[in-house]
Design a protein around this motif. Structure first.
Motif, PDB file in Angstrom:
ATOM      1  N   PHE A  93       0.800  -1.220   0.000  1.00 23.41           N
ATOM      2  CA  PHE A  93       0.000   0.000   0.000  1.00 23.41           C
ATOM      3  C   PHE A  93       0.842   1.283   0.000  1.00 23.41           C
ATOM      4  O   PHE A  93       0.730   2.111  -0.906  1.00 23.41           O
ATOM      5  N   ILE A  94       1.716   1.415   0.997  1.00 21.50           N
ATOM      6  CA  ILE A  94       2.469   2.677   1.091  1.00 21.50           C
ATOM      7  C   ILE A  94       3.404   2.867  -0.101  1.00 21.50           C
ATOM      8  O   ILE A  94       3.465   3.965  -0.653  1.00 21.50           O
ATOM      9  N   PRO A  95       4.125   1.812  -0.547  1.00 21.16           N
ATOM     10  CA  PRO A  95       4.982   2.032  -1.715  1.00 21.16           C
ATOM     11  C   PRO A  95       4.213   2.504  -2.943  1.00 21.16           C
ATOM     12  O   PRO A  95       4.685   3.382  -3.674  1.00 21.16           O
ATOM     13  N   VAL A  96       3.027   1.925  -3.161  1.00 26.12           N
ATOM     14  CA  VAL A  96       2.253   2.328  -4.342  1.00 26.12           C
ATOM     15  C   VAL A  96       1.872   3.806  -4.244  1.00 26.12           C
ATOM     16  O   VAL A  96       2.043   4.576  -5.195  1.00 26.12           O
ATOM     17  N   VAL A  97       1.403   4.197  -3.063  1.00 24.93           N
ATOM     18  CA  VAL A  97       1.035   5.602  -2.893  1.00 24.93           C
ATOM     19  C   VAL A  97       2.272   6.482  -3.058  1.00 24.93           C
ATOM     20  O   VAL A  97       2.237   7.521  -3.730  1.00 24.93           O
ATOM     21  N   ALA A  98       3.394   6.048  -2.480  1.00 23.78           N
ATOM     22  CA  ALA A  98       4.609   6.864  -2.530  1.00 23.78           C
ATOM     23  C   ALA A  98       5.104   7.022  -3.965  1.00 23.78           C
ATOM     24  O   ALA A  98       5.465   8.126  -4.385  1.00 23.78           O
ATOM     25  N   VAL A  99       5.091   5.921  -4.729  1.00 20.92           N
ATOM     26  CA  VAL A  99       5.550   6.011  -6.123  1.00 20.92           C
ATOM     27  C   VAL A  99       4.675   6.992  -6.891  1.00 20.92           C
ATOM     28  O   VAL A  99       5.166   7.839  -7.644  1.00 20.92           O
ATOM     29  N   THR A 100       3.361   6.874  -6.674  1.00 20.95           N
ATOM     30  CA  THR A 100       2.446   7.767  -7.377  1.00 20.95           C
ATOM     31  C   THR A 100       2.761   9.226  -7.042  1.00 20.95           C
ATOM     32  O   THR A 100       2.896  10.074  -7.941  1.00 20.95           O
ATOM     33  N   LEU A 101       2.932   9.501  -5.750  1.00 24.92           N
ATOM     34  CA  LEU A 101       3.185  10.888  -5.364  1.00 24.92           C
ATOM     35  C   LEU A 101       4.557  11.361  -5.834  1.00 24.92           C
ATOM     36  O   LEU A 101       4.742  12.532  -6.168  1.00 24.92           O
ATOM     37  N   MET A 102       5.530  10.444  -5.875  1.00 24.51           N
ATOM     38  CA  MET A 102       6.842  10.855  -6.390  1.00 24.51           C
ATOM     39  C   MET A 102       6.734  11.262  -7.849  1.00 24.51           C
ATOM     40  O   MET A 102       7.350  12.236  -8.282  1.00 24.51           O
ATOM     41  N   ALA A 103       5.939  10.495  -8.621  1.00 22.75           N
ATOM     42  CA  ALA A 103       5.743  10.852 -10.029  1.00 22.75           C
ATOM     43  C   ALA A 103       5.179  12.269 -10.116  1.00 22.75           C
ATOM     44  O   ALA A 103       5.660  13.102 -10.893  1.00 22.75           O
ATOM     45  N   VAL A 104       4.176  12.541  -9.278  1.00 25.84           N
ATOM     46  CA  VAL A 104       3.583  13.884  -9.282  1.00 25.84           C
ATOM     47  C   VAL A 104       4.642  14.914  -8.879  1.00 25.84           C
ATOM     48  O   VAL A 104       4.781  15.973  -9.504  1.00 25.84           O
ATOM     49  N   HIS A 105       5.410  14.565  -7.841  1.00 25.06           N
ATOM     50  CA  HIS A 105       6.434  15.474  -7.312  1.00 25.06           C
ATOM     51  C   HIS A 105       7.440  15.852  -8.413  1.00 25.06           C
ATOM     52  O   HIS A 105       7.727  17.030  -8.628  1.00 25.06           O
ATOM     53  N   PHE A 106       7.947  14.851  -9.120  1.00 24.62           N
ATOM     54  CA  PHE A 106       8.952  15.119 -10.160  1.00 24.62           C
ATOM     55  C   PHE A 106       8.336  15.908 -11.307  1.00 24.62           C
ATOM     56  O   PHE A 106       8.954  16.816 -11.859  1.00 24.62           O
ATOM     57  N   TRP A 107       7.120  15.518 -11.669  1.00 24.21           N
ATOM     58  CA  TRP A 107       6.417  16.213 -12.741  1.00 24.21           C
ATOM     59  C   TRP A 107       6.253  17.684 -12.386  1.00 24.21           C
ATOM     60  O   TRP A 107       6.501  18.580 -13.197  1.00 24.21           O
ATOM     61  N   ARG A 108       5.888  17.923 -11.122  1.00 26.23           N
ATOM     62  CA  ARG A 108       5.682  19.298 -10.699  1.00 26.23           C
ATOM     63  C   ARG A 108       6.986  20.088 -10.653  1.00 26.23           C
ATOM     64  O   ARG A 108       6.996  21.289 -10.926  1.00 26.23           O
ATOM     65  N   VAL A 109       8.106  19.424 -10.295  1.00 30.11           N
ATOM     66  CA  VAL A 109       9.381  20.147 -10.307  1.00 30.11           C
ATOM     67  C   VAL A 109       9.574  20.763 -11.692  1.00 30.11           C
ATOM     68  O   VAL A 109       9.934  21.928 -11.840  1.00 30.11           O
ATOM     69  N   ARG A 110       9.274  19.970 -12.744  1.00 34.79           N
ATOM     70  CA  ARG A 110       9.436  20.487 -14.109  1.00 34.79           C
ATOM     71  C   ARG A 110       8.402  21.538 -14.446  1.00 34.79           C
ATOM     72  O   ARG A 110       8.716  22.591 -15.003  1.00 34.79           O
ATOM     73  N   LYS A 111       7.149  21.229 -14.105  1.00 40.79           N
ATOM     74  CA  LYS A 111       6.074  22.132 -14.511  1.00 40.79           C
ATOM     75  C   LYS A 111       6.134  23.461 -13.762  1.00 40.79           C
ATOM     76  O   LYS A 111       5.601  24.466 -14.222  1.00 40.79           O
ATOM     77  N   ASP A 112       6.748  23.453 -12.581  1.00 42.56           N
ATOM     78  CA  ASP A 112       6.849  24.691 -11.818  1.00 42.56           C
ATOM     79  C   ASP A 112       8.074  25.502 -12.230  1.00 42.56           C
ATOM     80  O   ASP A 112       8.498  26.407 -11.509  1.00 42.56           O
ATOM     81  N   GLY A 113       8.685  25.119 -13.340  1.00 44.62           N
ATOM     82  CA  GLY A 113       9.786  25.923 -13.863  1.00 44.62           C
ATOM     83  C   GLY A 113      11.159  25.370 -13.540  1.00 44.62           C
ATOM     84  O   GLY A 113      12.144  26.102 -13.562  1.00 44.62           O
ATOM     85  N   GLY A 114      11.241  24.072 -13.264  1.00 46.02           N
ATOM     86  CA  GLY A 114      12.545  23.474 -12.984  1.00 46.02           C
ATOM     87  C   GLY A 114      13.027  23.830 -11.598  1.00 46.02           C
ATOM     88  O   GLY A 114      12.325  24.494 -10.829  1.00 46.02           O
TER      89      GLY A 114
END
Ligand code: HEM
Lengths: 363, 269
Positions: B243-264
Motif C-alpha cells: 500500500f504505502i509504496p504504491v502511494v509513494a511512487v504515485t506521489l513521487m511521479a507527481v512530485h517530479f512532474w511538478r518540479v518540471r512544470k513549476d519551472g525546474g
C-alpha cells in the motif's frame, strides 16, 4: 590529569541533562543566527567542528559512551548530527556570502550563471551517475561492515526496559516526558504536519526564492530552525543517547542502571494552588479543582496572541491578512506550548496544568 | 549482422560501433551517438526514464552546493529499498511462527542475506536524506510561488517515508520490533474521540454503551487486535510492501512532474 578528566566528565554530564541541553542548543542556535557572518567563516566554524570531533573521539575512550554510540541502529543518528551540523553551516555560509553581495548591490551566487543552461545529457546525467556509484559503494561498505541487529524473538510477556520507538520518533517519545500521549503523541505531531504544509501559504514574503539568504527571511528561517534543530534533532539525540531504563536521564558516560530510582516530586497546578497557596483541601468537583489551570490555559490562548502581535509578530501583524495571521499565531502557540511546559517542569516541578483524568484531558 | 563497410571511411570499425549499427540496438535507442546537440537532446527525450528531466537545465540549479542532490539521493535510496525489498520478499513470510526464523536464515545461510543489511541501512539513510532535502528546500525558499503545492506533496512524501520505515520496523519480529511498535502505536490509544484512552472518546455512546473501546478504537484498527500480534504483523507487511509504496511512487511521479512544470529547480529570478 585525572582531576581534569573527572571535571570534564562532570561538566559534560551536567550539560547533557535536558534542562540544560535544550536551552544550550537553543542559545547556541540563536547566537549562530545573530552572528552568522562571523560564525560561518571557515576559520571559526572549522575549529568548532573540530572540537566536536575531538569530543566524540575522546569520549569513545569511555566504555559506556562507546557502547551507546556504536550501537548499530544508532549509527544513523551520528550521521544525522554530522550532516545537520555541516549543512546548517553550508547554508548559512552561502546565506552570508549572498547577503554580503546584496549589500554591495551584487546578485547572489546562484545568479552567477544568469540564464545559462546546460544539456541534461551529459552534464546532469554524469553527476547522477557519480552520485549513484558513490552511494552504492557507501551502502555496500556499510552493509558489509555492520550486520543488521536481530534481538531475541518477540515475546509479549517480556517488556524490555527501556522500550524505545524507532529512532526518528524518539523526539516525540521525549515530548511524552512533558505531555500526555494525546497531546505529545497525537495533537503535536498533527500540528507539525499541518504546520509544515501551511508554510508556503503563510509565508508571503516574496524575497529569498531560489537562493540562500538570511537577512531577507530572518523570522521564517529562525522559527523553522528552532523547530528543526531544538525540538526535533536535539530531542531525538536526548531520547536516543541520554534516556535509559524507565526513561530516566543518564549522562553520556553513565552506566544504564535499571535500579536507579528518581524521586517523583512533580505536582499539579491544582495542588500548588489549593494546598500550597490556600492551605486547604482539594475541592471535590473537577471544574472547581482545575479552575486555576483552566484559567491559565485560557490566558495562554487569549493573551498569547495579543502579546505576540505586540512583540515578535509586530511586523507580520501589519503585513498579513487576518486569516493568515490567525494561522501563524495558532501554530506558534502550539510550538510554544512545548518549551512552556518544559520550563514549568524544570523550574517548578510542574506535572499537569490541567488534570482531568475523568475525561482523559491532562495538559 | 555485421554492417557493410562504407567504402569512403579509412578507420576500421570497433566492436562497439558494430553493436551500435545492429538493428536491435537501433530499435532500442532511436538516436545516434550523443555527441551532437540534437542527439543529446534525443537521448533524454526518447527515453522514458531520462525524460523525467527536461532537455536543458539551469546551470545554477544542478550545482551540488545548491541542492546537495538530496532529493535525487532520496529517490535513489527508494529504488535501492524497492530492489532489496523484493529480494527479501522471496524468503520472508509474514506469519508469527516463521517471520523471526526467516530473518535468522537470511542472516546466517541465505546467500543474498546482505540484502537485509542494505535494506535496513538504506531505510535509515532515506529517513535522514528526506529530512535534509526538506531542510535544503526550506533554506533556499524553494517552497515559494509557484512551488507551494509541490512542498505540500513533499510533506506527504516525508510522512510516507516515515510510515514505510515504521511499518518495516515490525517485520523482523524480534523484541526490538514488537516493543518499538507497541510504544509507537500506544499513541493511537490516546487519539481524541477515536482512541479508548483519548479525550472525549467516552462521550461517544449508543444506548449507554461506549462506542470507542479497546476493541474498536483506531489502535485496534491499525493493529487488528488489542496488542501487537499476528494480525498486526500481517497488516504492517501489506502496508509496508504494497500500500504505502504504491502511494509513494504515485506521489513521487507527481512530485517530479511538478518540479518540471513549476519551472525546474528554483533559482533567483
Ligand atoms: C520521498 C521523498 C522525496 C523525494 C524522492 C524527492 C525528490 C525530489 C527531487 C529529485 C527534486 C529535485 C531537486 C532536488 O534534488 O533537490 C525535488 C525537489 C523538490 N522537493 Fe522533493 N522529494 C521528496 C520529499 C520532499 C519533501 C519532504 C519536501 C518538502 C517538505 C519536498 C519538496 C520539494 C520541493 C519544493 C522541490 C522543488 C525544489 C526546487 O525547485 O528547488 N520534497 N524533490
Amino acid at each position: 590529569m585525572d582531576n581534569v578528566l573527572a571535571f570534564l566528565r562532570w561538566i559534560v554530564t551536567e550539560a547533557a541533562a535536558p534542562k540544560l541541553l535544550v536551552p544550550l542548543v537553543f542559545v547556541a542556535l540563536i547566537l549562530t543566527l545573530k552572528y552568522y557572518r562571523v560564525v560561518t567563516k571557515p576559520r571559526v566554524a572549522g575549529p568548532i567542528g573540530l572540537l566536536i570531533v575531538v569530543f566524540l573521539v575522546g569520549s569513545c575512550f569511555d566504555a559506556n559512551f562507546r557502547k551507546i554510540i556504536t550501537k548499530a541502529d544508532n549509527i544513523p543518528i551520528i550521521l544525522l548530527l554530522f550532516s545537520v551540523f555541516f549543512l546548517v553551516w553550508l547554508s548559512l555560509r552561502r546565506a552570508a556570502l549572498n547577503d554580503e553581495a546584496a549589500e554591495k548591490g551584487e546578485p547572489p551566487l546562484e545568479a552567477r550563471f544568469k540564464r545559462e543552461t546546460v544539456l541534461v545529457w551529459p552534464d546532469l546525467v554524469m553527476i547522477e551517475l557519480i552520485v549513484i556509484v558513490g552511494l552504492t559503494a557507501l551502502l555496500a561498505f556499510w552493509a558489509v561492515g555492520l550486520p543488521a541487529p536481530l534481538e531475541e524473538p518477540a515475546s509479549a510477556a517480556l517488556t524490555p526496559n527501556p522500550s524505545k520507538a524507532p529512532w526518528y520518533f524518539l523526539g516525540l517519545q521525549e515530548m511524552l516526558v512533558y505531555y500526555d500521549p494525546w497531546y505529545a503523541g497525537v495533537v503535536l505531531p498533527t500540528m507539525i504536519v499541518v504546520g509544515l504544509m501551511a508554510i508556503p501559504y503563510i509565508d508571503t514574503n516574496p524575497k529569498g526564492n531560489g537562493y540562500y539568504t538570511l537577512v531577507e527571511r530572518k523570522f521564517a528561517i529562525s522559527v523553522f530552525l528552532i523547530g528543526f534543530i531544538v525540538f526535533w534533532i536535539a530531542l531525538i539525540t536526548i531520547g536516543t543517547f541520554l534516556r535509559g531504563p524507565n526513561w530516566n536521564f543518564f549522562g553520556p558516560y553513565d552506566y544504564w542502571d535499571v535500579h536507579m530510582s528518581v524521586p517523583l516530586k512533580n505536582i499539579n497546578i491544582s495542588e500548588i494552588f489549593w494546598v500550597k497557596m490556600l492551605k486547604q483541601g482539594m475541592p471535590e468537583a473537577w471544574y472547581v479543582r482545575e479552575l486555576p489551570g483552566i484559567v491559565m490555559v485560557i490566558a495562554f490562548v487569549m493573551i498569547g496572541p495579543l502579546l505576540l502581535a505586540k512583540t515578535v509578530l509586530k511586523k507580520l501583524f501589519k503585513q498579513l491578512d487576518i486569516v493568515r495571521f490567525s494561522v501563524v499565531v495558532t501554530l506558534l502557540l502550539f510550538m510554544i506550548s512545548l518549551p512552556a511546559k518544559m520550563l514549568g517542569r524544570w523550574l517548578f516541578n510542574l506535572k499537569y496544568v490541567v488534570y482531568i483524568p475523568e475525561y482523559f484531558i491532562n495538559l | 549482422m555485421a554492417s557493410k563497410a562504407s567504402p569512403g571511411k579509412p578507420k576500421k570499425k570497433g566492436l562497439f560501433d558494430r553493436v551500435r549499427d545492429t538493428q536491435i540496438w537501433k530499435s532500442i535507442f532511436r538516436h545516434g551517438y550523443p555527441d551532437t546537440q540534437r542527439n543529446r537532446a534525443l537521448a533524454v527525450l526518447s527515453n522514458v526514464f531520462l525524460h523525467l528531466h527536461p532537455v536543458r537545465v539551469r546551470k545554477s540549479g544542478i550545482a551540488l552546493s545548491f541542492t546537495w542532490c538530496m532529493g535525487g539521493v532520496t529517490f535513489f535510496l527508494f529504488l535501492v529499498e524497492a530492489v532489496t525489498g523484493i529480494l527479501l520478499m522471496f524468503y520472508y513470510r509474514p506469519v508469527a511462527y516463521s517471520a523471526y526464523n526467516d530473518i535468522q536464515e537470511l542472516r546466517e545461510t541465505i546467500p543474498l542475506g546482505m540484502m537485509r543489511e542494505l535494506h535496513r541501512w538504506g531505510a535509515h539513510a532515506m529517513v535522514l536524506t528526506v529530512w535534509l532535502h526538506m531542510f535544503r528546500v526550506f533554506m533556499t525558499g524553494s517552497y515559494k510561488p509557484p512551488r507551494e503545492f509541490n512542498w505540500v506533496i513533499g510533506v506527504v512524501l516525508l510522512l510516507l517515508t516515515l510510515l514505510l520505515s515504521f511499518t518495516g520496523y515490525l517485520l523482523p519480529w524480534d523484541q526490538l520490533a514488537i516493543w518499538a511498535i507497541t510504544v509507537g502505536s500506544n499513541m493511537a490509544r490516546a487519539t481524541p474521540l477515536q482512541g479508548h484512552e483519548g479525550p472525549f472518546s467516552q462521550l461517544l455512546t449508543l444506548d449507554g454503551e461506549a462506542l470507542v473501546t479497546a476493541g474498536s478504537d483506531v489502535r485496534f484498527a491499525l493493529l487488528g487486535g488489542r496488542f501487537v500480534g499476528e494480525n498486526a504483523l500481517l497488516r504492517f507487511y501489506v502496508l509496508h510492501c504494497v500500500f504505502i509504496p504504491v502511494v509513494a511512487v504515485t506521489l513521487m511521479a507527481v512530485h517530479f512532474w511538478r518540479v518540471r512544470k513549476d519551472g525546474g529547480i528554483s533559482g533567483p529570478l
